[in-house]
Every structure is written in C-alpha cells, then in structure tokens.
Design a protein around this motif. Structure first.
Motif, PDB file in Angstrom:
ATOM      1  N   ILE A 153      51.573   8.388 -25.224  1.00 12.79           N
ATOM      2  CA  ILE A 153      53.192   8.844 -25.863  1.00 12.79           C
ATOM      3  C   ILE A 153      53.090  10.061 -26.235  1.00 12.79           C
ATOM      4  CG2 ILE A 153      54.774   7.327 -27.118  1.00 12.79           C
ATOM      5  CD1 ILE A 153      53.772   4.894 -26.705  1.00 12.79           C
ATOM      6  N   ALA A 154      52.044  10.109 -27.261  1.00 11.90           N
ATOM      7  CA  ALA A 154      52.490  11.217 -27.871  1.00 11.90           C
ATOM      8  C   ALA A 154      52.160  12.359 -26.986  1.00 11.90           C
ATOM      9  CB  ALA A 154      51.074  11.118 -28.989  1.00 11.90           C
ATOM     10  N   ARG A 155      50.467  12.459 -25.663  1.00 11.10           N
ATOM     11  CA  ARG A 155      50.779  13.367 -24.713  1.00 11.10           C
ATOM     12  C   ARG A 155      52.118  13.862 -24.146  1.00 11.10           C
ATOM     13  NH1 ARG A 155      45.313  11.053 -23.367  1.00 11.10           N
ATOM     14  NH2 ARG A 155      46.778  10.379 -22.269  1.00 11.10           N
ATOM     15  N   GLU A 156      53.293  12.698 -23.988  1.00 14.18           N
ATOM     16  CA  GLU A 156      54.492  12.965 -22.850  1.00 14.18           C
ATOM     17  C   GLU A 156      55.335  13.630 -24.023  1.00 14.18           C
ATOM     18  OE1 GLU A 156      55.314   8.744 -20.983  1.00 14.18           O
ATOM     19  OE2 GLU A 156      53.483   9.023 -19.995  1.00 14.18           O
ATOM     20  N   ALA A 157      55.314  12.610 -24.951  1.00 13.35           N
ATOM     21  CA  ALA A 157      56.162  14.004 -25.900  1.00 13.35           C
ATOM     22  C   ALA A 157      55.842  15.112 -26.315  1.00 13.35           C
ATOM     23  CB  ALA A 157      55.675  12.366 -27.510  1.00 13.35           C
ATOM     24  N   GLN A 158      54.449  15.557 -26.406  1.00 16.26           N
ATOM     25  CA  GLN A 158      54.570  16.926 -26.717  1.00 16.26           C
ATOM     26  C   GLN A 158      54.660  17.852 -25.382  1.00 16.26           C
ATOM     27  OE1 GLN A 158      50.279  16.745 -27.285  1.00 16.26           O
ATOM     28  NE2 GLN A 158      49.990  15.801 -29.488  1.00 16.26           N
ATOM     29  N   ALA A 159      54.350  17.090 -24.451  1.00 14.96           N
ATOM     30  CA  ALA A 159      54.590  17.897 -23.240  1.00 14.96           C
ATOM     31  C   ALA A 159      56.046  18.089 -22.904  1.00 14.96           C
ATOM     32  CB  ALA A 159      54.293  17.248 -21.506  1.00 14.96           C
ATOM     33  N   ILE A 160      57.696  17.181 -23.542  1.00 14.39           N
ATOM     34  CA  ILE A 160      58.917  16.952 -23.636  1.00 14.39           C
ATOM     35  C   ILE A 160      58.912  18.126 -24.423  1.00 14.39           C
ATOM     36  CG2 ILE A 160      60.864  16.072 -23.601  1.00 14.39           C
ATOM     37  CD1 ILE A 160      59.637  13.229 -23.468  1.00 14.39           C
ATOM     38  N   ALA A 161      58.361  18.570 -25.491  1.00 11.50           N
ATOM     39  CA  ALA A 161      58.298  19.708 -26.829  1.00 11.50           C
ATOM     40  C   ALA A 161      58.278  20.712 -26.439  1.00 11.50           C
ATOM     41  CB  ALA A 161      57.465  18.786 -28.066  1.00 11.50           C
ATOM     42  N   ALA A 162      57.314  20.956 -25.066  1.00 11.34           N
ATOM     43  CA  ALA A 162      56.544  22.405 -24.816  1.00 11.34           C
ATOM     44  C   ALA A 162      58.208  22.994 -23.854  1.00 11.34           C
ATOM     45  CB  ALA A 162      55.888  21.677 -23.983  1.00 11.34           C
ATOM     46  N   LEU A 163      58.999  21.750 -23.205  1.00 13.20           N
ATOM     47  CA  LEU A 163      59.691  22.503 -22.412  1.00 13.20           C
ATOM     48  C   LEU A 163      60.669  22.662 -22.511  1.00 13.20           C
ATOM     49  CD1 LEU A 163      59.549  19.188 -19.398  1.00 13.20           C
ATOM     50  CD2 LEU A 163      58.731  21.814 -19.400  1.00 13.20           C
ATOM     51  N   VAL A 164      61.550  21.486 -24.284  1.00 11.35           N
ATOM     52  CA  VAL A 164      62.130  22.870 -24.971  1.00 11.35           C
ATOM     53  C   VAL A 164      62.467  23.741 -25.649  1.00 11.35           C
ATOM     54  CG1 VAL A 164      63.798  21.766 -27.263  1.00 11.35           C
ATOM     55  CG2 VAL A 164      63.283  20.106 -25.675  1.00 11.35           C
ATOM     56  N   ASP A 165      60.643  24.168 -26.229  1.00 13.36           N
ATOM     57  CA  ASP A 165      60.336  25.229 -26.932  1.00 13.36           C
ATOM     58  C   ASP A 165      60.924  26.408 -25.579  1.00 13.36           C
ATOM     59  OD1 ASP A 165      60.008  23.871 -29.342  1.00 13.36           O
ATOM     60  OD2 ASP A 165      57.760  24.182 -28.811  1.00 13.36           O
ATOM     61  N   ALA A 166      60.391  25.798 -24.078  1.00  8.91           N
ATOM     62  CA  ALA A 166      60.144  26.952 -23.352  1.00  8.91           C
ATOM     63  C   ALA A 166      61.853  27.226 -22.817  1.00  8.91           C
ATOM     64  CB  ALA A 166      59.317  27.035 -22.364  1.00  8.91           C
ATOM     65  N   GLY A 167      62.530  26.559 -23.280  1.00 12.19           N
ATOM     66  CA  GLY A 167      64.167  26.692 -23.143  1.00 12.19           C
ATOM     67  C   GLY A 167      64.720  25.946 -21.951  1.00 12.19           C
ATOM     68  N   ASP A 168      63.236  25.116 -21.131  1.00  6.76           N
ATOM     69  CA  ASP A 168      63.795  24.318 -19.915  1.00  6.76           C
ATOM     70  C   ASP A 168      64.536  23.060 -20.527  1.00  6.76           C
ATOM     71  OD1 ASP A 168      64.408  23.155 -17.820  1.00  6.76           O
ATOM     72  OD2 ASP A 168      61.969  22.765 -16.776  1.00  6.76           O
ATOM     73  N   ARG A 169      65.569  23.048 -21.090  1.00  6.02           N
ATOM     74  CA  ARG A 169      65.978  21.553 -21.220  1.00  6.02           C
ATOM     75  C   ARG A 169      66.458  21.005 -20.945  1.00  6.02           C
ATOM     76  NH1 ARG A 169      67.955  21.682 -27.207  1.00  6.02           N
ATOM     77  NH2 ARG A 169      67.058  24.285 -28.028  1.00  6.02           N
ATOM     78  N   ALA A 170      66.964  21.037 -19.633  1.00  8.75           N
ATOM     79  CA  ALA A 170      67.345  20.292 -18.437  1.00  8.75           C
ATOM     80  C   ALA A 170      66.030  19.524 -17.361  1.00  8.75           C
ATOM     81  CB  ALA A 170      67.835  20.694 -16.702  1.00  8.75           C
ATOM     82  N   GLY A 171      64.789  19.832 -17.655  1.00 11.34           N
ATOM     83  CA  GLY A 171      63.772  19.626 -17.403  1.00 11.34           C
ATOM     84  C   GLY A 171      63.085  18.061 -18.123  1.00 11.34           C
ATOM     85  N   ALA A 172      63.081  19.256 -19.947  1.00 13.51           N
ATOM     86  CA  ALA A 172      63.215  18.157 -20.654  1.00 13.51           C
ATOM     87  C   ALA A 172      63.428  16.543 -20.946  1.00 13.51           C
ATOM     88  CB  ALA A 172      63.355  19.016 -22.123  1.00 13.51           C
ATOM     89  N   ALA A 173      65.199  17.323 -20.681  1.00 13.50           N
ATOM     90  CA  ALA A 173      66.264  16.387 -20.684  1.00 13.50           C
ATOM     91  C   ALA A 173      64.908  14.600 -19.570  1.00 13.50           C
ATOM     92  CB  ALA A 173      67.360  16.630 -20.367  1.00 13.50           C
TER      93      ALA A 173
END
Length: 361
Positions: free
Chosen positions: A305-325
C-alpha cells in the motif's frame, strides 16, 4: 446498488424453498419453532443510510455518492436512499427448542435470493443441534437493492432478535444462498463487529473489489483475526465454484487465515442439504487459525500500500494530476478502507474533484 446475480436460476428455486419451509413446521407455542410474518419495531442505528453507505463503499467512491445524495436532498428530490419503515417489513424467525446455553443462542441471519419468507427447511434441524436461532426477511431477494434494502434488513433483524432472545454476540453469522450469499459476504466483511463470519452457499465475490470493499484498519484487523468465511458449492455448479476460488485467493492475499471451502459432490445450484450445512457450521464455529506467518503477510500488505501511494505522490510532484487521479482511484478500489487515510490525503493534493468524479464512475 442492485444485485441480480443468479436471479434467473434462483427464481426457479424460490417456490420449492418456500414450500419446504412451510412444511418445516408451523409457528410453535411460546418462542420455540418457526414464527412467520413478524413485525420488528426496533431500528438498528447501524442500518442508517449514511452508516450503511460508509461500510459498503470505498472512501472516495463513498464521498462521491454522499455528495450526490446530499445534492438530491438539497434540491428537494425524492430521497435516493430512504430509511426503511419497519412497519411495512415482515420477518421469519426460527428459535431452537430448549433453554438457551450460556451466554445464549447463536444467530444466523439468512439472506435469500427469493422474495418470500422461508428459511431452507433442511437447515432447521441442523440449526437446532447447534443451538442457533435464524432470521430472514421478506422482500430481501436478488430483485431488491443491496444497500437500500437487503443489508439494512439484515442489520435490523440482528437488533430485534437480540431484544427477543438471549444471543451470544460471539456466535452471530451471516448466511445466504446464490445472490443472497454474495450479500452475506458483504455483511461479514463490512460489519465484523456484528457478524463473526459467513456461510456462503453457491455465491461469492473477490474481497477488495467494488462488490466487497474492505473496512478500515480497526475493523479489518477484527475481520482477519476473528472471523471465518466458509464457502459451500456443488461440484456441478461451475460458476459458483469459480467465484469461490477467486474469493478465496483474494482472502489469502489479504492475509485472512479464517477462510475455507468445500464442495458438495454432485451438487447443482441449489441450497445445501443438512449434511453440508452441518459441516459448514462446524467449520464456521471453529476458532480462526492466525498462523505465525500472518504478521509477515500483514507487513507485506502494508508495504505494498505504501509503495502504491508513493508512486501516486510522485505523479503529483511531476505535475501529472490526471495520471495520479487514475492511480488513486485504483488504490481506493483495491484497498478501500485499509488505505482510507492515505487516499483522502492524496485526494486533497490532487484537487479532490478529479478523483471523486472518477470514483463515482
């Protein structure tokens, strides 16, 4: 949130089940035996629409649905999720003969696929031997909405039987046949503080999907450590067997040690007979086996769960909000309440509305 899985097959079984239940015995004097057309008066607080919604949906999907409900009510529309009026509902109750043991009778809440009252007749003598009362509701079949009717009726039934009989809270189980079995699974997973497990006869779903979302950490800990799920299907009921295998795999992946299945040789898509029910009840009432490997499994689950959450946070930091969503919606669907706090925090970083809209699809 209707559940019509197996409705066509169950429709043929309903008249037979009803006739058999009628032959099982008329309402007995006093409290023992089968009592029909009961009207319950006590409303269970657990059956309030908002509380049912909280237990039956993942955090983000539930937030999206709650927003739609509140908007409809604010507009003055007809309530899309009304509370049940118990004065209009009817229940059937089986009470074993004799004095209840200490600390009381056990209780089986049976969810049928058919609409009429009627506990499976062959089950009654087995319930008698095990000191188990049983209750079922009218108009709780596959044609009814799961969240609006089938789940609340089961919760109201528990509340009212507890007020009529001395019930051992450690021996309260959900049970069902076909589509009713799928609802029984949702009850056992969503309300482990009420049900200690479920007898699943010819109907199941994978845990941790939209059909069976997971509760939050405290309730899930109770589920995996103290509850049992017992699957019973006939060897000639291929769809039910395949569903049971998928459900068992999901339970194992979630570190649940108290799930097991067995088959009825030559059995078709029909309610289990007395011998199979007796075997299932023995398994259901056995203490769960929390093996030494359980903690290691739970640690792996937490890390995933933590790894999947970190991957989403990385997408947000990269500006990919649609992918993060998109990934957040998948996290929410897969882990539900287990990742509730993480999902809500990520949702705020993404902007909320994107994830909520996706979760509502």
């Amino acid at each position: 949130m209707s559940d019509r899985h197996g409705a066509r097959r169950a429709a043929g079984a309903a008249p037979l089940a009803w006739v058999l239940a009628c032959l099982a015995g008329s309402a007995a004097a006093g409290t023992a035996g089968v009592q029909r057309d009961l009207v319950f008066e006590q409303v269970s607080p657990l059956a309030h629409p908002e509380r049912v919604l909280e237990r039956m949906t993942s955090p983000l999907a539930g937030a999206a649905m709650r927003e739609r409900l509140h908007a409809a009510r604010a507009r003055g529309d007809a309530d899309p999720w009304p509370a049940l009026d118990l004065a209009n509902e009817r229940f059937e109750l089986f009470v074993p003969d004799g004095t209840p043991p200490e600390p009381g009778f056990g209780l089986v809440v049976f969810v049928p696929p058919w609409e009429a009252q009627g506990l499976p007749a062959e089950w009654l003598r087995v319930l008698q031997r095990h000191g188990l009362a049983a209750v079922t509701a009218t108009r709780s079949g596959n044609a009814q909405d799961v969240g609006i009717r089938r789940v609340p009726l089961a919760l109201h039934a528990v509340e009212n039987v507890r007020r009529r009989l001395r019930i051992d809270p450690g021996r309260v189980y959900a049970a069902g046949f076909s589509g009713g079995s799928r609802v029984a699974l949702r009850l056992a997973v969503g309300w482990p503080d009420v049900f200690r497990g479920a007898l699943l006869n010819a109907g199941s779903d994978p845990l941790g999907r939209a059909e069976v979302p997971l509760p939050g950490p405290v309730l899930f800990d109770r589920l995996e450590r103290t509850s049992r799920l017992v699957y019973v299907s006939g060897t000639r009921d291929a769809p039910a067997l395949a569903a049971d295998r998928a459900s068992l795999r999901s339970a194992a992946e979630l570190c649940m040690s108290g799930a097991e299945a067995f088959t009825i040789r030559g059995g078709r898509h029909e309610p289990a007979g007395a011998q199979a029910v007796a075997r299932a009840l023995r398994a259901l009432e056995a203490p769960p086996d929390d093996a030494a490997t359980g903690e290691a499994c739970r640690e792996r689950r937490s890390r995933r769960i933590a790894r999947e959450a970190q991957a989403i946070a990385a997408l947000v930091d990269a500006g990919d909000r649609a992918g993060a969503a998109r990934e957040l919606v998948e996290l929410d669907r897969r882990w539900s309440g287990l990742a509730g706090a993480i999902s809500r925090e990520l949702d705020m970083h993404i902007d909320g509305s994107t994830a909520h809209a996706a979760a509502a699809d």
